[in-house]
Enzyme design. Sequence first.
Site, PDB file in Angstrom:
ATOM      1  CE  LYS A  82      -2.734   0.628   3.626  1.00  0.00           C
ATOM      2  NZ  LYS A  82      -2.274  -0.601   4.265  1.00  0.00           N
ATOM      3  CD  GLU A  96       1.259   6.601   8.662  1.00  0.00           C
ATOM      4  OE1 GLU A  96       2.417   6.246   8.393  1.00  0.00           O
ATOM      5  OE2 GLU A  96       0.258   5.965   8.325  1.00  0.00           O
ATOM      6  NE  ARG A  97       1.583   0.397  14.065  1.00  0.00           N
ATOM      7  CZ  ARG A  97       0.641   0.173  13.157  1.00  0.00           C
ATOM      8  NH1 ARG A  97       0.750   0.763  11.951  1.00  0.00           N
ATOM      9  NH2 ARG A  97      -0.384  -0.601  13.416  1.00  0.00           N
TER      10      ARG A  97
END
Length: 459
Positions: free
Chosen positions: A161, A187-188
């Site tokens: 992705k 997001e991490r």
Amino acid sequence: MQTDSNNNALGTITEVHGPVVVIACDLLPPIKQALTASNNGEPYLFEVHQHLDKQHVRAVTLHRASGLHRGMQVFDTGAPLNVPVSPDCLGRVLNMFGEPLDDGPILNTQSFRTIHSAPSALSETTASNEILATGIKVIDLLCPFVKGGKTGLFGGAGVGKTVLIMEFMHAVAALHNGASVFAGIGERVREAHELWHEMKAAEVMNQSLLIFGQMDESPGVRFRVGLSALTYAEYFRDTMQKEVLLVMDNIFRFVQAGSEVSSLLGRMPATVGYQPTLISELAELEDRIISTRHGDITSVQAVYVPADDMTDPAVNAILSHLDTRVILTRIQAGKGIYPAVDPLQSSSKMMDSYTLGSRHYAIAEGVREHLARFHELEDIIAMLGIQELSPADKLVIVRARRLQRYLTQPMWVTASHTGIAGISVALSDVLDDCEAFLQGQYDDLPEEQCYMRGTMRQP
């Protein structure tokens, strides 16, 4: 972040419930107003969400809640949350307030835009039935992007992705001389760091802007970072008149953040526990992603599907806004088919002969029919072997397998890892090649010679 507070305090904090505070004030600030406070030099920013009575408002903290306490003085900024905008923000990594995360200088500008801008007037908007070419064969052929439209990218972890998203950003910069805005919603930190460095290595960072509201931040930040990124995209469209690609990863985390905020504000949950304001919150974001006379904003939104249930209320709400649906599957990735797009599940509203033209439509339908028949016969082939099929079905399988491999291609953004240079393929070349496959011109060509290449004319 513009925080010009008045000298006199608006009020004081009377209750603290994690990231939600209740503020007592004599003059109620309007909904969505930005408020500020500080504690030992540590700044805090709040956004008003509810009027409780004539003297109390409930606000959501846009920073960490640690350090908040009763009796803190709160000041009014006099406006909703604003972000600094400047051409210099291209190539930068910022948080939702427009503050640098890349150790670079702060944006030196006097221009600010509110993240709560109204959608462009109906008289200013333009409808588009034009394809936005990406140079990716399977996308342009079977599920083309609508220029100025919205595309959903559905896929789990590890199916490519992020690589596909970066390839779209490369295409907008290289093919259309446009700008890309990436909104990292929840997001991490590791993912954000890797994306930043991979984009620099792929040389697409100079025409891109990364905005992150990270997973460990307040739900208020994750809820508003998409609007902040959209504000920058609108600036590029209206002021710099660029072709803009707005990438959101992951739009489902925007829904989750909204659900957190809704619960903290005391609203009664609706279907499957989602917030009752789900539809209007999504529309507030999606309805601003439009094309005007100044330029286009084309959006690609990564969508997580809970338990692979496409009937989930949040997924359904997102789907209602999309023009194109691109499905990435682990089955395709397991076969070594990259990009791992499922050509049978993916679709686009552009797939009609009036929009695409009769030739493109006929070739796309022919390719889809061959791949669908191949999918139907896979179990029979696995059990009995290809020799048990009829001559007509054998011919379909031969061509479908070659088409399946032809629709792979090396990516620009993975060239440093694979050692294979990326390739962009014009739609006209894709149509010529697929037409030749369907007519049987490559029936005798070994399958491996169709894999990971550009056009069939290239060596």
